[in-house]
Write a protein that holds these residues in place. Structure first.
Motif, short mmCIF file in Angstrom:
data_model
loop_
_atom_site.label_atom_id
_atom_site.label_comp_id
_atom_site.label_asym_id
_atom_site.label_seq_id
_atom_site.Cartn_x
_atom_site.Cartn_y
_atom_site.Cartn_z
N SER A 194 -0.97 -1.73 -13.90
CA SER A 194 -0.19 -0.93 -12.95
C SER A 194 1.29 -1.04 -13.29
O SER A 194 1.86 -2.14 -13.28
CB SER A 194 -0.44 -1.43 -11.51
OG SER A 194 0.41 -0.75 -10.61
N GLY B 277 -0.60 5.80 0.02
CA GLY B 277 -1.94 5.49 0.49
C GLY B 277 -3.07 6.11 -0.29
O GLY B 277 -4.09 5.44 -0.57
N THR C 55 -13.30 -4.54 -1.88
CA THR C 55 -14.29 -3.80 -2.66
C THR C 55 -15.50 -4.67 -2.98
O THR C 55 -16.65 -4.26 -2.80
CB THR C 55 -13.66 -3.26 -3.96
OG1 THR C 55 -12.55 -2.41 -3.62
CG2 THR C 55 -14.67 -2.46 -4.76
N VAL D 28 -7.26 -5.02 -1.98
CA VAL D 28 -8.21 -3.92 -2.20
C VAL D 28 -9.41 -4.41 -3.02
O VAL D 28 -10.56 -4.05 -2.74
CB VAL D 28 -7.50 -2.75 -2.91
CG1 VAL D 28 -8.51 -1.72 -3.40
CG2 VAL D 28 -6.51 -2.09 -1.96
N TRP E 32 -4.34 3.96 -3.27
CA TRP E 32 -5.15 2.79 -2.96
C TRP E 32 -6.54 3.21 -2.46
O TRP E 32 -7.53 2.50 -2.71
CB TRP E 32 -4.43 1.94 -1.92
CG TRP E 32 -3.12 1.45 -2.43
CD1 TRP E 32 -1.88 1.93 -2.13
CD2 TRP E 32 -2.91 0.41 -3.38
NE1 TRP E 32 -0.91 1.25 -2.83
CE2 TRP E 32 -1.52 0.30 -3.61
CE3 TRP E 32 -3.76 -0.45 -4.07
CZ2 TRP E 32 -0.97 -0.62 -4.47
CZ3 TRP E 32 -3.22 -1.37 -4.95
CH2 TRP E 32 -1.84 -1.46 -5.14
N GLN E 33 -6.61 4.32 -1.79
CA GLN E 33 -7.92 4.82 -1.36
C GLN E 33 -8.77 5.19 -2.57
O GLN E 33 -9.97 4.89 -2.62
CB GLN E 33 -7.73 6.04 -0.44
CG GLN E 33 -9.02 6.56 0.15
CD GLN E 33 -8.77 7.71 1.12
OE1 GLN E 33 -7.63 8.08 1.39
NE2 GLN E 33 -9.86 8.27 1.63
N GLU F 215 2.97 -5.05 -4.22
CA GLU F 215 1.96 -4.26 -4.92
C GLU F 215 0.87 -5.15 -5.49
O GLU F 215 -0.32 -4.81 -5.45
CB GLU F 215 2.61 -3.43 -6.02
CG GLU F 215 1.62 -2.53 -6.74
CD GLU F 215 2.28 -1.63 -7.77
OE1 GLU F 215 1.55 -1.12 -8.64
OE2 GLU F 215 3.51 -1.45 -7.70
N LEU G 37 -8.47 3.91 -5.59
CA LEU G 37 -8.84 2.66 -6.25
C LEU G 37 -10.04 2.01 -5.55
O LEU G 37 -10.98 1.54 -6.20
CB LEU G 37 -7.66 1.69 -6.26
CG LEU G 37 -6.54 1.95 -7.26
CD1 LEU G 37 -5.39 0.99 -7.04
CD2 LEU G 37 -7.06 1.81 -8.69
N ALA G 38 -9.97 1.95 -4.22
CA ALA G 38 -11.01 1.25 -3.47
C ALA G 38 -12.34 1.99 -3.51
O ALA G 38 -13.40 1.37 -3.65
CB ALA G 38 -10.56 1.06 -2.01
N SER H 246 -1.30 -6.17 -2.71
CA SER H 246 -2.09 -5.01 -2.26
C SER H 246 -3.31 -4.82 -3.15
O SER H 246 -4.42 -4.56 -2.66
CB SER H 246 -1.22 -3.75 -2.27
OG SER H 246 -0.13 -3.86 -1.38
N LEU H 247 -3.12 -4.96 -4.46
CA LEU H 247 -4.24 -4.84 -5.39
C LEU H 247 -5.27 -5.95 -5.14
O LEU H 247 -6.49 -5.70 -5.16
CB LEU H 247 -3.73 -4.89 -6.83
CG LEU H 247 -4.79 -4.81 -7.93
CD1 LEU H 247 -5.59 -3.52 -7.82
CD2 LEU H 247 -4.13 -4.91 -9.30
N PHE I 289 0.82 -1.22 0.00
CA PHE I 289 0.00 0.00 0.00
C PHE I 289 0.85 1.26 0.00
O PHE I 289 0.58 2.23 0.73
CB PHE I 289 -0.95 -0.01 1.20
CG PHE I 289 -1.86 -1.22 1.23
CD1 PHE I 289 -2.94 -1.29 0.37
CD2 PHE I 289 -1.61 -2.27 2.09
CE1 PHE I 289 -3.77 -2.40 0.36
CE2 PHE I 289 -2.44 -3.39 2.10
CZ PHE I 289 -3.52 -3.46 1.24
#
Length: 812
Positions: A451, A318, A365, A361, A321-322, A354, A324-325, A357-358, A315
C-alpha cells in the motif's frame, strides 16, 4: 523550537520569488481556544487587533453549561469589531468575532458555523480540539489556530491537525499565562509555530497573512513552474535574486543535514511549505531564508519536519477498505492457502492509522472466514519522519477517531484510557514500524500486499517512474498494489493489471512482456540530475612504511609470531587488527559491518561481550580460559585476554582482545581418560540429579505460592485500577468545573468593577445636583442620601439601614 520573535529585517510582501498559485478567495478564519485565565488574554489579544484585518475570529472557551455566558459582552468592550454569539448555519464574515454558546460544540463546515450538542459528558469535553480540527478540514493551509491560557491539554490535538494541513499555529507564552498547562502541552507536542504574548500575536498573524495569499493553492504542473521560475529569474536579475539557485541551496542543506534529497519532490508542494516557513519568520525573499538556514541548523530540522507532514486517518476512503475486506483479501488468502504467513508493506505510513486499519480489516476477514483462521499477516510500515514512526509505535490516538472507527471496532481492537484510545497489544504486534527513505534505502521484499497511498503525488514524474518498478520487484507473484485516489501506474501498465481501477487496486503482472531482465537496475541507472553526492571525509593516509631493516623485521615478527588480536573502541567497532583473526571473526552477511559483536563467531560472542563490560571498569586484564570455537577440523580451544587500554592517549577508552589457541587433547588419550573417570563422574552425576530433583520440588512449591499470590495481586490491581479510573474521572470533572468557575469568576469580577464604577458615577451625579435627596426602602429605612440632605436630617454613614423615625430633623 518555535519562533518567538520576528527577525530584524524589513519584510516585503509578495517578493518570495516562488511560483504563483491559482487561487479562489476565501474568508480566512482565526480559531482561538482558551480556558481558565483566558478572559484577560483574550482582552489583550483583541485590544491589539485592528478592526479591518480582513480576518474572522472564532472564540471557544470552557464555559459552565448551566449558566448564561457574558463573554460576548465583555469582549465587545475592547474591540470595535462586531462580537456576536455563534448561531447554527451562520455564514462567517470578515472582521467579526464569534463566541461559542454554553453547552455546545462549535465547528466550521464550508465557511458556516455548525452547533452540535456535546457528545461527551461534562468534564470530558474538548471543544477547542473540535473547532481546530474542523478549521483544518475546512480551511486547510489557510487555517490559523491559537491556544491561550488554560488548564489541561485541550487544543493540542487540534493544533496538530492545523499544522498537518499547512496552517499557522500560535501558542501563548507560558510565563504570560495565568494558567500555563494548555500552552505547555501544545509546545511540548511540537505543535507551535509561534510562541508569543497575546498582545503580540495580532501583528505576527497579519505579517504572516500578508505573505500568504488569501487563497487555496492548487497543484501546478512542473513545466509551468519551470517557465515561471525562468521568468522570475529574468525579472529579478537586477536584484540578484535567483530563486532556482536558492532552492537548490536549500535542498543541499537539507541533504547534508538529513541525508534525504528533496530535489525530486513535486515543486508546488515544496514551494508552499518553504513559503510558509518564510512567512513565519518574516522573510520576504527565498534568498534571505536560504541565508538564514545556513546559520541555523535547527531551522533545517524544522523545515525537514514541515516537508514531511502527513495527513492520514483510520479507514480513509471507505470503499477501498470495503473492497479489501469483501473481495481482495479473501482472494489473496485463497491463492496463499498453503502459505499461512502473508506479508504487507505500507509505504509512507505516517502515524500508523493506515497500517492499523489494514491489520483490523485482515483480522476481521480471517475471523469471518474460518478456513483461513491459521493465516497471519506481518505488516511492515515505513516512513521518513522519525517523529511519526515513534507516534505510530505508541499506538495512542485521540478520542476523536470515533468519527472514523465504528464502536464495534473500538471495543474489539482498542483500549480506552485517560483521554485517548490505545491499540491492543495483539494488533500492535502484527505491525513492524521502521524509519525508511523509499528513494535511498533497500525495499522490503516477498510482499503480498503493498500500500502506497497519497505518497507519490508529492513526487515528480521522474521519481514516480523509478518507484513503480521497485514496487513490482517487492511484490510476490500475484501480489496486490494499492495506490491513492489521485495516483495510477501510468506507463507501467505492463507491470500491473487493474483489479478495481476506480479504487486504484492493481495486481502484479508476473509475465512482463517488453522488459529486459535488468529493467529494475535500468530504472535506477542514474541518480536525479540535481542529486549531489555528499562530500565524504578523505581517507586517512597510511603511515609511511618503515624503511630500515629493524622496523621491517619487527613488523614481520608481530604479524607472524604474535598472537592474533584486535582493538575495539567504546562502541565495539574494530579499529585495528593484528595477525590472522579469521578463525575467530567472520564478516556478517548484508551491508559491510566492522562491529566486533557482529563479526565474532558463536562460542566466543557471549563470554567476550560480558568481559568487555567488566574490563571497562577494571585495571587488570581479564582472562577467559577454555572457550570453544567451531573450526573446519572440529572444535578449537581458545584462551582470550581482554584488557582496557589507558595509555597512550591515542588508545584511550579502547580495548584489546587477544586470542591464543590451546592444544586439543587427542581423541585416543581422551577416551582413556574418560574411561578412568567414568565411575566418579557417574556418582557426581547421580548426586546432581538428586539435587536437581529436590530443587524442582522446591521450585514447584514456590511457583504454586507465587501463583496464588499473583492471583491475589491481580485481583487487588483490578480493584485499584477501577478505583483509579473513577478518581481520574472525578478529577477531570472537578478540573472542568474549576475551569468553568474560573471563567465565571472572571466575568463576575468584571461586572463588579462595572457596578462599582456606576455606583461611583451615580454618587457623584447626586452630590453635584446640590438637592437634598433621601432614598428609603420598602420599610422606610435609609438606603442613600446626598450631602445636602444631611444638613436637613442628621445623617452620617453609620445611619444607612436605620429607620427614618429614629433620626432627628431640622424641619418643623
Amino acid at each position: 523550537m518555535p519562533t518567538a520573535a520576528p527577525p530584524p529585517h524589513d519584510p516585503v510582501a509578495n517578493q518570495s520569488g516562488l511560483a504563483p498559485a491559482q487561487s479562489s478567495t476565501k474568508t480566512r478564519i482565526v480559531g482561538i481556544g482558551a480556558s481558565a485565565g483566558g478572559l484577560s488574554a483574550l482582552e489583550e489579544f483583541f485590544a491589539q487587533t485592528p478592526s479591518h484585518s480582513g480576518l474572522a475570529y472564532i472564540v471557544v472557551q470552557h464555559l459552565d453549561p448551566t449558566q448564561k455566558a457574558l463573554l460576548a459582552e465583555l469582549l465587545q468592550r475592547v474591540t470595535t469589531m462586531r462580537v456576536r454569539q455563534a448561531e447554527a448555519m451562520q455564514r462567517v464574515e470578515a472582521d467579526c468575532v464569534y463566541v461559542i454558546p454554553p453547552n455546545t460544540e462549535l465547528s466550521v463546515v464550508d465557511g458556516q458555523l455548525q452547533l452540535d450538542a456535546p457528545a461527551e459528558p461534562r468534564g470530558m469535553r474538548l471543544p477547542i480540539n473540535i473547532l481546530f480540527s474542523s478549521l483544518a478540514r475546512d480551511q486547510r493551509e489557510l487555517a490559523i489556530a491559537i491556544v491561550l491560557s488554560g488548564m489541561g491539554s485541550d487544543g493540542t490535538l487540534g493544533l496538530r491537525a492545523v499544522k498537518a494541513s499547512g496552517g499557522l499555529t500560535l501558542v501563548q507564552q507560558p510565563d504570560s499565562a495565568q494558567f500555563d498547562a494548555m500552552p505547555k502541552s501544545a509546545i511540548a507536542a511540537g505543535c507551535a509555530d509561534i510562541v508569543a504574548p497575546p498582545a503580540a500575536m495580532p501583528a505576527r498573524i497579519l505579517a504572516y497573512t500578508a505573505r500568504q495569499p488569501n487563497s487555496v493553492v492548487s497543484e501546478i504542473p512542473a513545466s509551468t513552474l519551470s517557465a515561471a521560475t525562468a521568468q522570475r529569474k529574468e525579472a529579478t536579475s537586477n536584484t540578484g535574486l535567483a530563486p532556482g539557485d536558492h532552492l537548490q541551496n536549500i535542498f543541499e542543506l537539507l541533504q547534508q543535514r538529513t541525508r534525504h534529497d528533496f530535489s525530486r519532490y513535486k515543486s508546488s508542494t515544496l514551494y508552499r511549505r518553504i513559503e510558509r516557513r518564510m512567512a513565519i519568520h518574516g522573510y520576504a525573499t527565498i534568498a534571505a531564508y536560504a541565508e538564514f538556514l545556513q546559520h541555523n541548523p535547527q531551522e533545517i530540522d524544522l523545515l525537514f519536519k514541515e516537508l514531511l507532514i502527513g495527513v492520514t486517518s483510520f479507514f480513509r476512503d471507505g470503499p477501498v477498505w470495503q473492497q479489501l475486506a469483501e473481495t481482495t483479501l479473501p482472494e489473496l488468502l485463497a491463492r496463499r492457502a498453503q502459505e499461512p504467513k502473508l506479508r504487507a508493506w505500507v509505504v509512507g505510513c505516517s502515524t500508523g492509522e493506515e497500517a492499523y486499519s489494514l491489520a483490523i480489516v485482515f483480522a476481521e476477514t480471517v475471523q469471518r472466514l474460518p478456513q483461513f483462521r491459521n493465516h497471519t499477516l506481518q505488516i511492515f510500515a515505513s516512513d521518513l519522519n522519525p517523529d511519526a514512526i515513534a507516534a505510530a509505535r505508541r499506538g495512542q490516538y485521540p478520542t476523536t477517531i470515533s468519527a472514523d472507527v465504528s464502536a464495534t471496532r473500538l471495543a474489539a481492537f482498542f483500549t480506552v484510557h485517560d483521554g485517548y484510545y490505545l491499540i491492543n497489544k495483539t494488533l500492535r504486534d502484527t505491525v513492524l514500524f521502521a524509519e525508511q527513505d523509499i528513494v535511498l534505502d533497500p525495499p522490503f521484499t516477498k510482499i503480498d500486499l503493498l500500500s502506497c497511498r497519497n505518497l507519490m503525488i508529492y513526487f515528480d514524474a521522474t521519481l514516480q517512474r523509478r518507484l513503480l518498478p521497485l514496487f513490482h520487484y517487492s511484490l510476490r507473484p500475484g501480489g496486490v498494489l494499492l495506490l491513492g485516489s489521485s495516483e495510477t501506474v501510468g506507463q507501467f501498465s505492463r507491470l500491473f493489471t487493474p483489479i478495481e481501477m476506480k479504487l486504484r487496486l492493481y495486481a502484479r503482472q508476473d509475465d512482463t512482456p517488453g522488459t529486459s531482465p535488468n529493467f529494475l537496475m535500468q530504472s535506477f541507472s542514474s541518480p536525479p540530475s540535481t542529486y549531489k553526492e555528499l562530500p565524504m571525509p578523505p581517507p586517512t593516509a597510511p603511515s609511511e612504511t618503515a624503511e630500515n631493516l629493524q622496523k621491517a623485521a619487527d613488523h614481520v615478527l608481530l604479524q607472524v609470531h604474535a598472537p592474533p588480536a584486535v582493538v575495539v573502541n567504546s562502541s565495539g567497532d574494530i579499529v585495528y587488527i593484528s595477525g590472522r583473526t579469521g578463525k575467530y571473526l567472520e564478516p556478517a552477511a548484508g551491508k559491510a559491518n566492522w562491529n566486533f559483536h557482529a563479526m565474532v563467531r558463536d562460542g566466543l560472542r557471549g563470554p567476550i561481550a560480558n568481559a568487555l563490560k567488566e574490563a571497562a571498569t577494571s585495571n587488570t586484564p581479564l582472562q577467559l580460559r577454555g572457550l570453544h570455537v567451531q573450526v573446519p577440523g572440529g572444535v578449537q580451544n581458545v584462551d582470550v585476554t581482554v584488557q582496557a587500554l589507558r595509555d597512550p592517549g591515542a588508545l584511550q577508552d579502547m580495548t584489546m582482545i587477544v586470542f591464543r589457541d590451546m592444544p586439543t587433547t587427542p581423541a585416543g588419550r581422551r577416551r582413556k581418560t574418560l574411561s578412568a573417570q567414568e565411575a566418579s563422574h557417574e556418582l557426581e552425576l547421580q548426586q546432581c540429579r538428586d539435587e536437581i530433583y529436590a530443587l524442582r520440588e522446591a521450585a514447584r512449591a514456590s511457583r504454586e505460592e507465587l501463583q496464588s499470590a499473583n492471583e491475589e495481586l491481580q485481583s487487588t490491581n483490578e480493584e485499584l485500577q477501577s478505583t483509579n479510573e473513577e478518581l481520574t474521572t472525578s478529577k477531570e470533572e472537578m478540573q472542568s468545573m474549576n475551569e468553568e468557575l474560573q471563567t465565571i469568576n472572571a466575568e463576575m469580577q468584571t461586572r463588579l468593577d462595572d457596578l462599582a464604577l456606576a455606583q461611583s458615577d451615580l454618587k457623584n451625579l447626586l452630590n453635584s445636583t446640590d438637592i437634598a435627596i433621601l432614598f428609603l426602602d420598602q420599610e422606610l429605612n435609609v438606603r442613600r442620601y446626598t450631602d445636602r440632605a444631611s444638613k436637613v436630617i442628621n445623617l452620617r454613614e453609620s445611619d444607612i439601614g436605620r429607620p427614618l423615625s429614629d433620626l432627628t430633623t431640622t424641619l418643623e
